[in-house]
Design a protein around this motif. Sequence first.
Motif, PDB file in Angstrom:
ATOM      1  N   LYS A 132      26.835 -56.609 -36.712  1.00 38.25           N
ATOM      2  CA  LYS A 132      27.604 -55.443 -37.458  1.00 38.25           C
ATOM      3  C   LYS A 132      26.502 -54.638 -37.804  1.00 38.25           C
ATOM      4  O   LYS A 132      25.185 -54.832 -38.207  1.00 38.25           O
ATOM      5  CB  LYS A 132      27.921 -55.971 -39.006  1.00 38.25           C
ATOM      6  N   VAL A 133      26.701 -53.277 -37.292  1.00 34.57           N
ATOM      7  CA  VAL A 133      25.785 -52.056 -37.666  1.00 34.57           C
ATOM      8  C   VAL A 133      26.102 -51.110 -38.601  1.00 34.57           C
ATOM      9  O   VAL A 133      27.648 -50.584 -38.184  1.00 34.57           O
ATOM     10  CB  VAL A 133      25.358 -51.509 -36.295  1.00 34.57           C
ATOM     11  N   ARG A 134      25.718 -50.580 -39.431  1.00 31.14           N
ATOM     12  CA  ARG A 134      26.161 -49.779 -40.247  1.00 31.14           C
ATOM     13  C   ARG A 134      25.022 -48.804 -40.730  1.00 31.14           C
ATOM     14  O   ARG A 134      23.933 -48.973 -40.656  1.00 31.14           O
ATOM     15  CB  ARG A 134      26.839 -50.298 -41.658  1.00 31.14           C
ATOM     16  N   VAL A 135      25.441 -47.483 -41.469  1.00 29.36           N
ATOM     17  CA  VAL A 135      24.244 -46.664 -41.999  1.00 29.36           C
ATOM     18  C   VAL A 135      24.556 -46.762 -43.612  1.00 29.36           C
ATOM     19  O   VAL A 135      25.785 -46.712 -44.044  1.00 29.36           O
ATOM     20  CB  VAL A 135      24.664 -45.176 -41.478  1.00 29.36           C
ATOM     21  N   ASP A 136      23.511 -46.872 -44.244  1.00 30.33           N
ATOM     22  CA  ASP A 136      23.319 -46.925 -45.686  1.00 30.33           C
ATOM     23  C   ASP A 136      22.650 -45.898 -46.149  1.00 30.33           C
ATOM     24  O   ASP A 136      21.222 -45.984 -46.188  1.00 30.33           O
ATOM     25  CB  ASP A 136      23.008 -48.363 -46.450  1.00 30.33           C
ATOM     26  N   GLY A 137      23.074 -44.500 -46.495  1.00 29.80           N
ATOM     27  CA  GLY A 137      22.063 -43.519 -46.870  1.00 29.80           C
ATOM     28  C   GLY A 137      21.159 -43.056 -45.917  1.00 29.80           C
ATOM     29  O   GLY A 137      21.655 -42.720 -44.884  1.00 29.80           O
ATOM     30  N   SER A 138      19.953 -43.364 -45.851  1.00 27.88           N
ATOM     31  CA  SER A 138      18.946 -42.934 -44.818  1.00 27.88           C
ATOM     32  C   SER A 138      18.580 -44.048 -44.005  1.00 27.88           C
ATOM     33  O   SER A 138      17.634 -44.089 -43.143  1.00 27.88           O
ATOM     34  CB  SER A 138      17.848 -42.152 -45.471  1.00 27.88           C
ATOM     35  N   ARG A 139      19.373 -45.236 -44.121  1.00 32.16           N
ATOM     36  CA  ARG A 139      18.902 -46.393 -43.299  1.00 32.16           C
ATOM     37  C   ARG A 139      19.773 -46.955 -42.665  1.00 32.16           C
ATOM     38  O   ARG A 139      21.030 -46.609 -42.686  1.00 32.16           O
ATOM     39  CB  ARG A 139      18.421 -47.582 -44.616  1.00 32.16           C
ATOM     40  N   LEU A 140      19.362 -47.435 -41.534  1.00 32.85           N
ATOM     41  CA  LEU A 140      20.068 -48.100 -40.338  1.00 32.85           C
ATOM     42  C   LEU A 140      20.137 -49.698 -40.569  1.00 32.85           C
ATOM     43  O   LEU A 140      18.979 -50.127 -40.630  1.00 32.85           O
ATOM     44  CB  LEU A 140      20.002 -47.693 -39.083  1.00 32.85           C
ATOM     45  N   GLN A 141      21.401 -50.333 -40.822  1.00 36.48           N
ATOM     46  CA  GLN A 141      21.096 -51.779 -41.006  1.00 36.48           C
ATOM     47  C   GLN A 141      21.911 -52.660 -40.009  1.00 36.48           C
ATOM     48  O   GLN A 141      23.119 -52.168 -39.688  1.00 36.48           O
ATOM     49  CB  GLN A 141      21.806 -52.223 -42.532  1.00 36.48           C
ATOM     50  N   ILE A 142      21.274 -53.589 -39.596  1.00 36.00           N
ATOM     51  CA  ILE A 142      21.784 -54.164 -38.353  1.00 36.00           C
ATOM     52  C   ILE A 142      21.894 -55.691 -38.871  1.00 36.00           C
ATOM     53  O   ILE A 142      20.682 -56.250 -39.221  1.00 36.00           O
ATOM     54  CB  ILE A 142      20.892 -54.156 -37.079  1.00 36.00           C
ATOM     55  N   ASP A 143      23.087 -56.414 -38.809  1.00 45.33           N
ATOM     56  CA  ASP A 143      22.955 -57.708 -39.165  1.00 45.33           C
ATOM     57  C   ASP A 143      23.533 -58.561 -37.961  1.00 45.33           C
ATOM     58  O   ASP A 143      24.566 -58.220 -37.624  1.00 45.33           O
ATOM     59  CB  ASP A 143      24.079 -58.027 -40.413  1.00 45.33           C
ATOM     60  N   VAL A 144      22.940 -59.816 -37.677  1.00 36.62           N
ATOM     61  CA  VAL A 144      23.494 -60.635 -36.527  1.00 36.62           C
ATOM     62  C   VAL A 144      23.490 -62.065 -37.246  1.00 36.62           C
ATOM     63  O   VAL A 144      22.768 -62.574 -37.885  1.00 36.62           O
ATOM     64  CB  VAL A 144      22.308 -60.582 -35.303  1.00 36.62           C
ATOM     65  N   ARG A 145      24.890 -62.715 -37.227  1.00 40.36           N
ATOM     66  CA  ARG A 145      25.047 -63.985 -38.020  1.00 40.36           C
ATOM     67  C   ARG A 145      25.662 -64.916 -36.983  1.00 40.36           C
ATOM     68  O   ARG A 145      26.626 -64.395 -36.054  1.00 40.36           O
ATOM     69  CB  ARG A 145      25.761 -63.540 -39.245  1.00 40.36           C
ATOM     70  N   ASP A 146      25.370 -66.146 -37.346  1.00 39.98           N
ATOM     71  CA  ASP A 146      26.187 -67.104 -36.076  1.00 39.98           C
ATOM     72  C   ASP A 146      26.597 -68.025 -37.373  1.00 39.98           C
ATOM     73  O   ASP A 146      26.494 -68.235 -38.400  1.00 39.98           O
ATOM     74  CB  ASP A 146      25.182 -67.859 -35.180  1.00 39.98           C
ATOM     75  N   ALA A 147      27.412 -69.280 -36.763  1.00 40.00           N
ATOM     76  CA  ALA A 147      27.856 -70.438 -37.425  1.00 40.00           C
ATOM     77  C   ALA A 147      27.225 -71.640 -37.239  1.00 40.00           C
ATOM     78  O   ALA A 147      27.794 -72.652 -37.397  1.00 40.00           O
ATOM     79  CB  ALA A 147      29.547 -70.245 -37.179  1.00 40.00           C
ATOM     80  N   GLY A 148      26.019 -71.403 -36.790  1.00 41.19           N
ATOM     81  CA  GLY A 148      25.241 -72.825 -36.307  1.00 41.19           C
ATOM     82  C   GLY A 148      24.862 -73.516 -37.743  1.00 41.19           C
ATOM     83  O   GLY A 148      24.980 -72.975 -38.530  1.00 41.19           O
ATOM     84  N   PRO A 149      23.920 -74.390 -37.326  1.00 41.57           N
ATOM     85  CA  PRO A 149      23.222 -75.199 -38.396  1.00 41.57           C
ATOM     86  C   PRO A 149      22.346 -74.300 -39.409  1.00 41.57           C
ATOM     87  O   PRO A 149      22.060 -74.986 -40.214  1.00 41.57           O
ATOM     88  CB  PRO A 149      22.606 -76.256 -37.860  1.00 41.57           C
TER      89      PRO A 149
END
Length: 328
Positions: free
Chosen positions: A259-276
């Motif tokens: 997921k990549v989104r813009v929050d104000g003047s910041r770019l936020q990138i989240d990568v998540r998995d379902a592993g251990p």
Amino acid sequence: MTLSSRSPRESGRPPEPVAQTLAMGAAMWYPWVFIAPLIDRKVRRSRPQTRAERLRSIAGHLPILVGFAAVHGIIVAGVTAHNYPDEAPYFWLMAREQIVPDSLLYTAIAAGFTIAESRRRQTEVAERLRAEVAEARLDALRQQLNPHFLFNTLNHIVVRLRSREIDPALTMLLALSDLLRDVLRERAQLIPLRDEVRMVERYLEIERARFGDRLQAEVSFEPRALDGLVPSLLLQPLLENAMRHGVSVADGRCRVWLKVRVDGSRLQIDVRDAGPGLDPAKAAGTAGVGLTNTAERLKYLYGADHTFQLKNDAGGLLIAIDVPFRRS
């Protein structure tokens, strides 16, 4: 003996008119306006490495100093003699007296320019080294993609061809060709996110063809985030890491979210998995080459103005990146 350094009161003369004061000031200081750039140019052109070269560089200033001191002394003596005719007999003595202060001031200016140039060159070298390190890490990311991913994909294509599955094999081959073209071409350190997304789509297309229903990848990009600049080859290593370690213990499926989104003047990138997730006892040494290179590149490109976090989230691993949002 009457010298130019004596004040009007000492010589019994009335105070100097403004015109004479300006003329003396101009004679004393205006020539330095012309000689200072020459000194700076001389310092910038010399790049001494050894003691002998430094001595030759210093000796190279002597003709300039002698010539300037002679001309400057004549100018000062001439203006002084014009303003004070009774001191005209001491013209050459006044000209010679100017040599010592001119030599001291010239040396001070040359030393100042040398120190400034030395610092500039040190900064230039440091920036070049940091850029070379960033390029080396980018090359390492390129090369990391090639071995296991490339051979596994080619083997899968061969299996499809042997099974007479021509169309799926051609689709994978074309996707691989496009992906390698994007990876191996010369790229800037920062590129628009929309260019990075194209490579991610090719990568996931190949991985979905390889793993079928066992791979479940959800990708979402906020539309305005696509115009933001991100480090090239940023997302693929993150997804690859998530897929390698994101296999669910419960059903053996690999689930990843980007997921990549813009929050104000910041770019936020989240990568998540379902592993251990991360083992807290070993978390300090779990980052692989791809994640380590990514972390170092972010430090180079953004300094302290970024965050790069690895943490357990809902049973899996979350890679959270926060960088400035800069439009391409």
